[in-house]
Enzyme design. Sequence first.
Site, mmCIF file in Angstrom:
data_model
loop_
_atom_site.group_PDB
_atom_site.id
_atom_site.type_symbol
_atom_site.label_atom_id
_atom_site.label_comp_id
_atom_site.label_asym_id
_atom_site.label_seq_id
_atom_site.Cartn_x
_atom_site.Cartn_y
_atom_site.Cartn_z
ATOM 1 N N ALA A 196 45.746 43.506 59.134
ATOM 2 C CA ALA A 196 47.013 44.091 59.563
ATOM 3 C C ALA A 196 48.195 43.261 59.091
ATOM 4 O O ALA A 196 48.109 42.042 58.947
ATOM 5 C CB ALA A 196 47.035 44.202 61.084
ATOM 6 N N GLY B 46 41.601 43.795 60.316
ATOM 7 C CA GLY B 46 41.652 45.251 60.311
ATOM 8 C C GLY B 46 41.034 45.858 59.077
ATOM 9 O O GLY B 46 40.587 47.014 59.103
ATOM 10 N N GLU C 265 41.054 37.165 63.669
ATOM 11 C CA GLU C 265 42.265 37.328 64.481
ATOM 12 C C GLU C 265 42.458 36.225 65.517
ATOM 13 O O GLU C 265 43.594 35.898 65.892
ATOM 14 C CB GLU C 265 42.244 38.687 65.196
ATOM 15 C CG GLU C 265 42.441 39.878 64.282
ATOM 16 C CD GLU C 265 41.151 40.430 63.709
ATOM 17 O OE1 GLU C 265 41.145 41.570 63.214
ATOM 18 O OE2 GLU C 265 40.127 39.709 63.741
#
Length: 727
Positions: free
Chosen positions: A66, A116, A141
Amino acid sequence: MENFKIDVDADGIALITFDVPGRSMNTLTSGVMKEIPEWVERIRTDDGIKGAVLTSGKASGFCAGADLGDMAGGMLAGGSLQEAYDAGWKLNGALRALETCGKPVAAAINGLALGGGLELTLACHYRVVGDDNKIQLGLPEIKVGLFPGGGGTQRLTRLIGVQQAMMAMTEGKSFRPNDAKGAGFVNEVVAKGGEVEAAKAWIKGGGKAVQPWDDKAFKLPGGGPFHPVGIQNFLVGNAMIRKQTYGNYPAATNLMKAVYEGVQVPMDAALRIETRYFIKTLMTPQAQAMIRSLFLSKQELDKGAVRPAGVPKSDPRKVTVIGAGMMGAGIAYVQVMAGIETVLIDTTQEAADKGKAHVADLLGKRLKRGQMTQDKYDALLAMVTATTDYAHVKGSDLVVEAVFESREIKADVTKKAEAQLDVGAIFGSNTSTLPITGLAEASIRPEDFIGIHFFSPVDKMMLVEIILGEKTGQAAIARTLDYVLKIKKTPIVVNDSRGFYTSRCFSTFLTEGMAMLNEGYAPAMIDNVGRMTGMPRGPLEMHDDVALDLSYKIGKQTRADLGDKYVPNPGEDMVAAMVEGGRFGRKNGKGFYDYPAEKGSPKTLWKGLSELVAPTINDSDPDLVAELKTRLLYRQAVEVARCWEEGVIDDPREADLGAILGWGFAPWTGGPITMIDQTGLKAFVETADRLTATYGDRFKVPQLLRDMAVKGETFYGNFEGKQKAAA
């Protein structure tokens, strides 16, 4: 669509090519997430499409995850919790629609897929990866204070089981293609370039358009919370997370909650659970601090945000490193990895050859892991010339001096090297403490003399601290930044002072630990609390790591330089006694701890330490632990504020990232400047004043903080205001 192209072949297989325009790497921008439902809907409703293959149109990789700045802004922009949840659900809803579209979808992963990017492939029914050990697959993440929010907590867990999935996600682990296949979340590894063909073959061979977890017969690998074996993953996992995070990282705890609750319900409900915990995590100060420092600020600095304008771009092709010890050899290694011809000089050929041998060892590790061919290994090693002859310096764009912390030795090598350098070439000193302006006195070209402070081990530490002397020119700054960016390090630029920025501020963590030792706190308590703050290790452990004799030598040099102005540090006499007794730290197996020669054996506290200072405080309680943690963090933050007031550093991004990457300042805070801002200037000053009254002037804040507190200012607020004014 701007970001995806669809081509349907004669067999009715749609090739969906992911290619974000104007970017070197695909990321999940708001525009990308808006378009995913569009092509998913076309796959579902177009009778001419029998199946689909998703791949990347970029040579750089599949998708890096992302765009966190874009994503966080969108999810937090609405203001209400419901609006934030709705924004967060968009990707999860789109990927759920993808895996339930009724037609087989395969991912042809032709490069790295992280965060992502990997979650997008997990929503496909089949995953094919190119056989290339440079490809990384993972969910990292957690490293920026988040956890997977695009279905990763649920899909990865259902594919490989709770234990493996939790380990992968809490560590932010990256897998190579064959390791990913072995773990169970990649179906097929094929020759690089054959990913799309293999994905299409799976579809034509009758690929199933149903995910395993949507099959009524599905069972979670290893069992869930109510399975006699599965429950152990949560009992032990909960303890492991506490041990690893000390409660400083809400992302890790919320990740465990999302998995625990999610595996007990169907996928649709599980994804909503994940989204709720993801938004809750995103709204924490820890996540926002880490995203800004470790992602957004790092990206900006890695792109040369602080490079002087108007100076032509340079491309260093040949660099000389003087001093072939572990530091110099490490610098040589990162240079050849960046394609820079390297001269490695030392006082004897034996020492120079030993340095080149260390380069060979580091390259050999990459060769052994399959990340490099033998031909590549040979070519890179051949780029290193080990010598004692300064004539080889000729033609160098830059010299990095990495010799002992001695003014005399540094002055000698400066003169020898500069005699061979062309006009405009840069001379950089890798000193960690000696003021650059003083070292530049030995130079005949001080405008091209600069500090280039690497951190050990160079192959792993990502920061380089660039130090400006009084006469360092703008061209030297720009060219040094070009060099640091070429070797793929993150640069910060600071002004000259004793210890510069990183060494000066880091030393306060060590000396505060010594102060606690002098006050009678048990050594084990000091180091345990040090770890509880979020620092990599306790202050006594880290003192051993950096070497007690180095602290001793720096102290002697500083005392000689400052004379009557010198202020002794807490515990200085104790360190001197230990060094004079032959205890130099980890490097000779004897410091605050004894380090056994047997590899893997645990270190133990030196029994003789109690003879130097007898512990009188051996028991703790929550209030005492909180006080010690506050002292360790505030002492560092106060010194950072002093550096700011003195003009040593003036960019909050550099201050925060330099602290985290340079000396391991607690990442959950986002760095010392963010910690001060989030605490609030008024509250920070009040706590520091209390600490000053109790423990001494080392906690006394600079007037700058008092003025900012009165005005209601923050460091980042002021910095962003200046940026807007300059735009």
